[in-house]
Design an enzyme around this catalytic site. Structure first.
Site, PDB file in Angstrom:
ATOM      1  CG  HIS A  43      -1.948   1.130   1.198  1.00  0.00           C
ATOM      2  ND1 HIS A  43      -2.940   0.830   1.887  1.00  0.00           N
ATOM      3  CD2 HIS A  43      -2.004   2.365   0.851  1.00  0.00           C
ATOM      4  CE1 HIS A  43      -3.857   2.049   1.771  1.00  0.00           C
ATOM      5  NE2 HIS A  43      -3.172   2.904   1.035  1.00  0.00           N
ATOM      6  CD  GLU A  73      -4.218  -3.114   0.483  1.00  0.00           C
ATOM      7  OE1 GLU A  73      -4.656  -4.176   1.001  1.00  0.00           O
ATOM      8  OE2 GLU A  73      -3.577  -2.411   1.548  1.00  0.00           O
ATOM      9  CB  THR A 110      -4.206   1.327   9.276  1.00  0.00           C
ATOM     10  OG1 THR A 110      -4.368  -0.130   8.899  1.00  0.00           O
ATOM     11  CG2 THR A 110      -5.420   1.106  10.849  1.00  0.00           C
ATOM     12  CG  HIS A 201      -7.780  -4.097   8.804  1.00  0.00           C
ATOM     13  ND1 HIS A 201      -6.759  -2.887   8.196  1.00  0.00           N
ATOM     14  CD2 HIS A 201      -7.713  -3.562  10.129  1.00  0.00           C
ATOM     15  CE1 HIS A 201      -6.566  -2.067   8.954  1.00  0.00           C
ATOM     16  NE2 HIS A 201      -6.800  -2.492  10.400  1.00  0.00           N
TER      17      HIS A 201
END
Length: 251
Positions: A43, A73, A110, A201
């Site tokens: 990410h 991501e 996050t 997650h």
């Protein structure tokens, strides 16, 4: 069997905390792939606090060499800035197999929520079309229980990724039944709309098996924070193999 994509962002966090090249993100990714991981997730955020644009070409080459997928991501609406040319431009450089779109703000610690999928979704559909034109499979990050999950198909994406943070919290608290039910219902509704289903997650060795046993048809789990933390004690090779063992028992 559900595939495991290892998120190596936390390795980059450690590297960036001191500067320099150690720990080496590419070496960590290769260790995960050598242990049998089915892919690598990253990410690259605009603030460059972990994975940065320069990490992507070698990671793309490594995943291609192992014949597995790179999943990138990011927020497609985050504007370009120095060191970050924008998510579409990054994906244009390395052509990942999958891009997972998330609605993160710049200052977000996050990813902690999915797309609401409310109102006019034309801007999101336009973004999805841009990534699909690069040959990327597009997945949208969604909350479990989102009543509009079928709209993901309307914007042209092919998969969802269920945000599993609330499930992990409920599992740690000792009663995950309601959270699992929401995840399972979301997965079934997405699949009925022709969408594939990923999840990620705060999944860990402690909660992954129960999740996969309760939620049907998960194609891929993206796991990073817990996996890297567990690997501090057991090593990357053993930790990746432990996750693969869980996937094998529940697949």
């Amino acid at each position: 069997m559900t595939r495991l994509s290892v998120n190596v962002n936390k390795v980059a966090v450690l590297r960036n905390s001191r500067g320099g090249r150690e720990p080496d993100v590419l070496a960590a990714a290769r260790a995960c792939l050598a242990a049998g991981a089915h892919g690598i997730t990253v990410h690259p955020r605009p603030d460059r606090r972990h994975i940065v644009a320069e990490d992507l070409p070698p990671l793309a080459a490594a995943t291609a060499g192992y014949g597995v997928e790179l999943n990138i991501e990011g927020n497609p609406f985050a504007p370009p800035r120095p060191g970050y040319p924008g998510l579409l431009a990054l994906c244009g450089q390395v052509r990942p197999a999958q891009v997972t779109l998330v609605p993160d703000s710049d200052g977000q610690l996050t990813s902690d929520h999915g797309f609401a999928l409310e109102g006019d979704l034309q801007a999101l559909a336009d973004q999805v079309a841009g990534f699909r034109a690069l040959g990327c499979r597009v997945s949208l990050f969604v909350d479990a229980g989102n009543p509009r999950v079928e709209r993901v198909a309307e914007v042209g994406a092919q998969r969802i990724e269920i945000y599993t943070g609330p499930y992990a919290e409920a599992h740690a608290a000792g009663d995950a039944r309601a959270a699992l039910s929401a995840c399972a219902d979301t997965a079934r509704r997405a699949q009925a709309a022709g969408l594939g289903v990923n999840a990620g997650h705060d999944l860990s060795q402690a909660n992954l098996g129960q999740f996969l046993a309760a939620v049907p048809g998960i194609e891929e789990v993206s796991i990073g924070h817990a996996l890297v933390g567990e690997a501090l004690y057991a090593g990357l090779d053993a930790t990746v193999r432990a996750y693969l063992g869980i996937l094998g028992r529940t697949g």
